[in-house]
Design a protein around this motif. Structure first.
Motif, PDB file in Angstrom:
ATOM      1  N   THR A 213      -8.407  17.308  29.495  1.00 45.65           N
ATOM      2  CA  THR A 213      -8.728  16.333  28.445  1.00 45.65           C
ATOM      3  C   THR A 213      -8.914  17.046  27.111  1.00 45.65           C
ATOM      4  OG1 THR A 213      -9.874  14.930  30.045  1.00 45.65           O
ATOM      5  CG2 THR A 213     -10.302  14.494  27.732  1.00 45.65           C
ATOM      6  N   THR A 214      -8.305  16.512  26.068  1.00 41.60           N
ATOM      7  CA  THR A 214      -8.498  17.057  24.726  1.00 41.60           C
ATOM      8  C   THR A 214      -9.683  16.366  24.064  1.00 41.60           C
ATOM      9  OG1 THR A 214      -6.955  15.470  23.746  1.00 41.60           O
ATOM     10  CG2 THR A 214      -6.048  17.582  24.477  1.00 41.60           C
ATOM     11  N   LEU A 215     -10.321  17.057  23.150  1.00 48.51           N
ATOM     12  CA  LEU A 215     -11.488  16.511  22.451  1.00 48.51           C
ATOM     13  C   LEU A 215     -11.370  16.862  20.979  1.00 48.51           C
ATOM     14  CD1 LEU A 215     -14.138  14.993  22.867  1.00 48.51           C
ATOM     15  CD2 LEU A 215     -15.276  17.179  23.217  1.00 48.51           C
ATOM     16  N   ASP A 216     -11.152  15.846  20.158  1.00 50.31           N
ATOM     17  CA  ASP A 216     -10.947  16.050  18.726  1.00 50.31           C
ATOM     18  C   ASP A 216     -11.994  15.249  17.963  1.00 50.31           C
ATOM     19  OD1 ASP A 216     -10.087  16.483  16.182  1.00 50.31           O
ATOM     20  OD2 ASP A 216      -8.023  15.810  16.484  1.00 50.31           O
ATOM     21  N   ILE A 217     -12.862  15.951  17.243  1.00 44.20           N
ATOM     22  CA  ILE A 217     -13.937  15.285  16.514  1.00 44.20           C
ATOM     23  C   ILE A 217     -13.394  14.365  15.430  1.00 44.20           C
ATOM     24  CG2 ILE A 217     -14.188  17.131  14.810  1.00 44.20           C
ATOM     25  CD1 ILE A 217     -17.090  15.175  16.418  1.00 44.20           C
ATOM     26  N   LYS A 218     -12.198  14.667  14.913  1.00 45.50           N
ATOM     27  CA  LYS A 218     -11.605  13.846  13.855  1.00 45.50           C
ATOM     28  C   LYS A 218     -11.199  12.466  14.348  1.00 45.50           C
ATOM     29  CE  LYS A 218      -9.880  17.817  11.226  1.00 45.50           C
ATOM     30  NZ  LYS A 218      -8.676  18.505  10.683  1.00 45.50           N
ATOM     31  N   LYS A 219     -11.020  12.321  15.660  1.00 46.18           N
ATOM     32  CA  LYS A 219     -10.630  11.032  16.220  1.00 46.18           C
ATOM     33  C   LYS A 219     -11.846  10.189  16.592  1.00 46.18           C
ATOM     34  CE  LYS A 219      -6.186  12.664  17.998  1.00 46.18           C
ATOM     35  NZ  LYS A 219      -5.325  12.844  19.199  1.00 46.18           N
ATOM     36  N   SER A 220     -13.048  10.711  16.342  1.00 48.51           N
ATOM     37  CA  SER A 220     -14.258   9.939  16.602  1.00 48.51           C
ATOM     38  C   SER A 220     -14.601   9.086  15.385  1.00 48.51           C
ATOM     39  CB  SER A 220     -15.424  10.878  16.926  1.00 48.51           C
ATOM     40  OG  SER A 220     -15.795  11.616  15.773  1.00 48.51           O
ATOM     41  N   SER A 221     -15.596   8.259  15.522  1.00 46.91           N
ATOM     42  CA  SER A 221     -16.022   7.425  14.398  1.00 46.91           C
ATOM     43  C   SER A 221     -16.761   8.230  13.343  1.00 46.91           C
ATOM     44  CB  SER A 221     -16.924   6.295  14.908  1.00 46.91           C
ATOM     45  OG  SER A 221     -18.080   6.830  15.537  1.00 46.91           O
ATOM     46  N   HIS A 222     -17.201   9.445  13.698  1.00 43.39           N
ATOM     47  CA  HIS A 222     -17.948  10.282  12.759  1.00 43.39           C
ATOM     48  C   HIS A 222     -17.046  11.158  11.902  1.00 43.39           C
ATOM     49  CE1 HIS A 222     -21.559   9.131  15.011  1.00 43.39           C
ATOM     50  NE2 HIS A 222     -20.866   9.377  16.109  1.00 43.39           N
ATOM     51  N   LYS A 223     -15.862  11.516  12.426  1.00 40.25           N
ATOM     52  CA  LYS A 223     -14.843  12.296  11.706  1.00 40.25           C
ATOM     53  C   LYS A 223     -15.218  13.767  11.502  1.00 40.25           C
ATOM     54  CE  LYS A 223     -12.417   8.553  11.308  1.00 40.25           C
ATOM     55  NZ  LYS A 223     -11.275   8.342  12.211  1.00 40.25           N
ATOM     56  N   LYS A 224     -16.493  14.067  11.316  1.00 40.53           N
ATOM     57  CA  LYS A 224     -16.920  15.442  11.070  1.00 40.53           C
ATOM     58  C   LYS A 224     -18.016  15.834  12.057  1.00 40.53           C
ATOM     59  CE  LYS A 224     -15.888  15.684   6.104  1.00 40.53           C
ATOM     60  NZ  LYS A 224     -16.455  15.961   4.759  1.00 40.53           N
ATOM     61  N   LEU A 225     -18.024  17.119  12.422  1.00 39.24           N
ATOM     62  CA  LEU A 225     -19.019  17.632  13.350  1.00 39.24           C
ATOM     63  C   LEU A 225     -20.433  17.483  12.791  1.00 39.24           C
ATOM     64  CD1 LEU A 225     -19.736  19.198  15.960  1.00 39.24           C
ATOM     65  CD2 LEU A 225     -19.424  21.315  14.653  1.00 39.24           C
ATOM     66  N   SER A 226     -20.602  17.772  11.493  1.00 38.05           N
ATOM     67  CA  SER A 226     -21.932  17.705  10.888  1.00 38.05           C
ATOM     68  C   SER A 226     -22.487  16.281  10.926  1.00 38.05           C
ATOM     69  CB  SER A 226     -21.870  18.213   9.446  1.00 38.05           C
ATOM     70  OG  SER A 226     -20.947  17.460   8.683  1.00 38.05           O
ATOM     71  N   LYS A 227     -21.641  15.286  10.640  1.00 42.75           N
ATOM     72  CA  LYS A 227     -22.112  13.893  10.651  1.00 42.75           C
ATOM     73  C   LYS A 227     -22.491  13.454  12.059  1.00 42.75           C
ATOM     74  CE  LYS A 227     -19.647  12.308   6.518  1.00 42.75           C
ATOM     75  NZ  LYS A 227     -18.678  11.331   5.971  1.00 42.75           N
ATOM     76  N   TRP A 228     -21.710  13.908  13.040  1.00 41.78           N
ATOM     77  CA  TRP A 228     -22.014  13.536  14.426  1.00 41.78           C
ATOM     78  C   TRP A 228     -23.350  14.142  14.865  1.00 41.78           C
ATOM     79  CZ3 TRP A 228     -20.949  16.875  19.009  1.00 41.78           C
ATOM     80  CH2 TRP A 228     -21.295  16.238  20.193  1.00 41.78           C
ATOM     81  N   LEU A 229     -23.571  15.422  14.568  1.00 36.21           N
ATOM     82  CA  LEU A 229     -24.825  16.069  14.950  1.00 36.21           C
ATOM     83  C   LEU A 229     -26.012  15.459  14.212  1.00 36.21           C
ATOM     84  CD1 LEU A 229     -23.739  19.823  15.130  1.00 36.21           C
ATOM     85  CD2 LEU A 229     -24.086  18.213  17.016  1.00 36.21           C
ATOM     86  N   GLN A 230     -25.802  15.073  12.947  1.00 34.60           N
ATOM     87  CA  GLN A 230     -26.875  14.420  12.195  1.00 34.60           C
ATOM     88  C   GLN A 230     -27.231  13.065  12.798  1.00 34.60           C
ATOM     89  OE1 GLN A 230     -25.280  14.489   8.244  1.00 34.60           O
ATOM     90  NE2 GLN A 230     -25.988  16.570   7.808  1.00 34.60           N
ATOM     91  N   SER A 231     -26.223  12.367  13.333  1.00 35.54           N
ATOM     92  CA  SER A 231     -26.503  11.078  13.975  1.00 35.54           C
ATOM     93  C   SER A 231     -27.319  11.273  15.246  1.00 35.54           C
ATOM     94  CB  SER A 231     -25.194  10.351  14.293  1.00 35.54           C
ATOM     95  OG  SER A 231     -24.480  11.007  15.324  1.00 35.54           O
ATOM     96  N   LYS A 232     -27.039  12.352  15.984  1.00 33.53           N
ATOM     97  CA  LYS A 232     -27.828  12.661  17.185  1.00 33.53           C
ATOM     98  C   LYS A 232     -29.250  13.081  16.811  1.00 33.53           C
ATOM     99  CE  LYS A 232     -25.370  11.043  19.168  1.00 33.53           C
ATOM    100  NZ  LYS A 232     -25.359  10.055  20.249  1.00 33.53           N
ATOM    101  N   SER A 233     -29.384  13.732  15.649  1.00 38.08           N
ATOM    102  CA  SER A 233     -30.706  14.110  15.163  1.00 38.08           C
ATOM    103  C   SER A 233     -31.514  12.874  14.763  1.00 38.08           C
ATOM    104  CB  SER A 233     -30.573  15.064  13.982  1.00 38.08           C
ATOM    105  OG  SER A 233     -31.837  15.418  13.465  1.00 38.08           O
ATOM    106  N   SER A 234     -30.849  11.910  14.130  1.00 40.49           N
ATOM    107  CA  SER A 234     -31.518  10.672  13.747  1.00 40.49           C
ATOM    108  C   SER A 234     -31.986   9.888  14.966  1.00 40.49           C
ATOM    109  CB  SER A 234     -30.583   9.810  12.895  1.00 40.49           C
ATOM    110  OG  SER A 234     -30.189  10.498  11.722  1.00 40.49           O
TER     111      SER A 234
END
Length: 496
Positions: A213-234
């Motif tokens: 399985t491939t995993l591409d952060i750009k294909k997520s709703s967050h687009k960027k690694l930093s935004k995704w991690l910040q959402s998990k922090s929130s």
């Protein structure tokens, strides 16, 4: 070398040490060298994608290549940046170099002055034009090489068919969360924090994705690694902060009492086995690393404050618990007593037992005790009421000590005659013998060393090394004894 390899966006495929791989350049389907991997994909990620990737066994323009008549160089003009792709030979480890040259040559070394520059026309004669063949024709032409009978060729696996690509952003988000929780449970340790976001992604999250399985952060709703991690922090699962100097997001902590963390059941992965035919010297070095491997972990012992909670759920109040295990105890008690607030599932109602466990003795006289607490604060509040210990292990030796671990201290100062001396203390907490280390450092730095007992501290010793070797000594402790950098304090008193 791994830093010179072009890594695909989905990361390296899974592989073992000693597997046959081919070396190619962009735009050229024909291999320019073949070799065997020096370590497994798991070891590669732990090493941070550094070190030697392949042990080269046969390469373009070596003596074996020169010994074959009627040889042909396909697409010679593309011999530039080297890239490693999937294996194309099934028994390449049985190849023999008739020249007797060492098998670890660098791919970009010039052999006998023979190099191929871009645009050169290389063929069987000076009058021939550059011949272009398909990858199938090149494979057929390789049959002319005089190899051992056991050497066979295979078609390259079709990665596009094997790799499962997820396109829906919702599915990518779900897979990201699953891989993060798997990594937090299995590979992300508190002793490794703070951790750069890029390291968390490449060394921990990507290896946790399902095979194929491939995993591409750009294909997520967050687009960027930093935004995704910040959402998990929130959401309270982790705590992150952006490093303004490095311009990179850092993972600072993990809330192992978070409901998402507690409810997730990590998958058990089959560990890769080491190839038995691997080089014996590499095996001995790996065994030496295992013997010197050092682990330190913060553990907790129930105190009189929290003993009633442990007794209520049938847990042993005399053993040690990790942070996640202790948090699981208090959440088990909440579930057993049905203390989740019906109107707000994120809040926990405090009964008399839980209230005393968390706040007895901390509330000033005249103040009222809290009646509820948020789930994200429950785990940390419960841990604060337990006794902190730390467990250290080196090889088969394990020790548990009360309190928090004190770092190793390295200090350089000037003595009489303006000579520098480096002092090293705090070794006992890391299960290092002062006498053995002093003897080792004497040989390593070619200087005199001595050992003395610290005044007023029975059983604790200090190693004195002649010379200002503060940086080299710190590096030696990290590389050879596995002491994490955050547990090393350095002070150079010779600098003004």
């Amino acid at each position: 070398m791994f830093p010179g390899i072009s890594i695909p966006p989905e990361g390296l495929p899974s592989f073992l040490a000693g597997e046959p791989w081919a070396v190619k350049v962009p735009g050229n389907p024909a291999p320019i060298a073949v070799g065997a991997t020096t370590m497994s994909s798991t070891e590669v990620l732990k090493a941070g994608l550094r070190g030697k990737a392949l042990r080269i066994m046969h390469y373009y323009h070596d003596s074996l290549w020169d010994s074959v008549e009627g040889r042909f160089v396909p697409n010679a003009g593309f011999l530039e940046d080297v890239v490693v792709e999937d294996p194309v030979l099934s028994s390449v480890s049985q190849l023999t170099d008739t020249s007797g040259e060492t098998s670890g040559n660098s791919l970009n070394d010039d052999h006998d002055g023979d190099t191929v520059e871009k645009g050169d026309q290389v063929g069987t004669s000076a009058d021939d034009d550059v011949r272009v063949e398909t990858s199938e024709e090149v494979t057929e032409d390789m049959g002319a090489l005089k190899l051992s009978e056991n050497v066979t060729t295979e078609e390259e696996p079709n990665d596009e068919k094997e790799q499962q690509t997820i396109t829906s952003s919702e599915d990518v988000d779900a897979l990201l969360d699953k891989c993060l929780l798997q990594a937090l449970h299995t590979t992300v340790k508190d002793k490794d924090l703070p951790m750069p976001g890029s390291t968390l992604w490449s060394n921990n999250i990507l290896p946790c994705r399902p095979p194929g399985t491939t995993l591409d952060i750009k294909k997520s709703s967050h687009k960027k690694l930093s935004k995704w991690l910040q959402s998990k922090s929130s959401a309270g699962l982790i705590s992150v902060k952006e490093d303004k100097y490095k311009k990179e997001i850092m993972l600072l902590g993990v809330n192992r009492g978070h409901p998402d963390y507690m409810s997730f059941k990590p998958e058990k992965r089959v560990q890769e086995t080491v190839n038995q035919k691997h080089d014996s010297s590499v095996g001995e070095a790996s065994q030496a690393k295992v013997n010197l491997q050092f682990e330190v972990a913060e553990i907790y012992k129930p105190s009189t404050h929290v003993n009633p909670v442990f007794t209520s759920v049938g847990a042993d109040s005399g053993k040690y618990y990790s942070a996640s295990e202790a948090s699981e105890i208090v959440f088990s008690y909440v579930e057993k007593e049905n203390l989740v607030k019906p109107a707000n599932k994120a809040m926990v109602v405090l009964d008399a037992t839980l209230c005393d466990a968390l706040f007895k003795g901390t509330i000033k006289k005249g103040s009222t005790y809290p009646t509820e607490i948020h789930k994200k604060d429950l785990g940390s509040a419960f841990l604060n009421r337990m006794q902190v210990h730390f467990r250290v292990a080196r090889g088969n030796e394990v020790a548990v000590r009360k309190g928090t671990i004190k770092p190793v201290q390295i200090m350089t100062e000037r003595r009489q005659g303006n000579k520098k001396v480096t002092r090293l203390s705090g070794l006992e907490s890391f299960l290092m013998d002062a006498e053995s280390l002093a003897s080792e450092l004497q040989k390593k730095f070619a200087c005199s060393t001595s050992v003395a007992e610290l005044p007023g501290k029975k059983g604790q010793h200090e190693v004195l090394v002649q010379g200002g070797v503060i940086d080299d000594l710190a590096k030696h402790l990290v590389d050879h004894y596995g002491v994490p950098k955050k547990y090393i304090e350095v002070l150079d008193k010779t600098k003004k």
